[in-house]
Design an enzyme around this catalytic site. Sequence first.
Site, PDB file in Angstrom:
ATOM      1  N   PRO A   2       0.822  -1.206   0.000  1.00 18.36           N
ATOM      2  CG  PRO A   2      -0.872  -1.574   1.557  1.00 18.36           C
ATOM      3  CD  PRO A   2       0.452  -2.106   1.091  1.00 18.36           C
ATOM      4  CE  LYS A  33      -2.492  -5.816   0.759  1.00 19.71           C
ATOM      5  NZ  LYS A  33      -2.023  -5.934  -0.603  1.00 19.71           N
ATOM      6  CB  ILE A  65      -1.177  -5.631  -4.644  1.00 18.93           C
ATOM      7  CG1 ILE A  65      -0.097  -4.874  -5.405  1.00 18.93           C
ATOM      8  CG2 ILE A  65      -1.484  -6.971  -5.309  1.00 18.93           C
ATOM      9  CD1 ILE A  65       1.273  -5.532  -5.361  1.00 18.93           C
ATOM     10  CG  ASN A  98      -8.510   9.672  -6.942  1.00 18.65           C
ATOM     11  OD1 ASN A  98      -9.718   9.770  -7.093  1.00 18.65           O
ATOM     12  ND2 ASN A  98      -7.661  10.615  -7.316  1.00 18.65           N
TER      13      ASN A  98
END
EC number: 5.3.2.1
Length: 115
Positions: A2, A33, A65, A98
């Site tokens: 991230p 994560k 991801i 976003n």
Amino acid sequence: MPMFVVNTNVPRASVPDGLLSELTQQLAQATGKPAQYIAVHVVPDQLMTFGGSSEPCALCSLHSIGKIGGAQNRSYSKLLCGLLTERLRISPDRIYINFCDMNAANVGWNGSTFA
């Protein structure tokens, strides 16, 4: 992997020490994560307006991801807007985020990709 990027017109002097570490830890918890893979980039002192006003604002992106989608994004938005409001004094209605779900083959790291 991230990666959270914050572009803001808030001055550097108003960015509290520890903000990047706090964002890292909160994102690690929210995404599940490891913190060692999370990158945070805060870019202060930008020439920006939101709705025609130069009051504090932020344009952000969260790339990951996986772990990107409807309910997760709402949760991230609540978390990140809350932190930016509390720490940088940016009203949540002056923050855009976003969310980008990255293909592992399109993310390079350590001389290879995550694919």
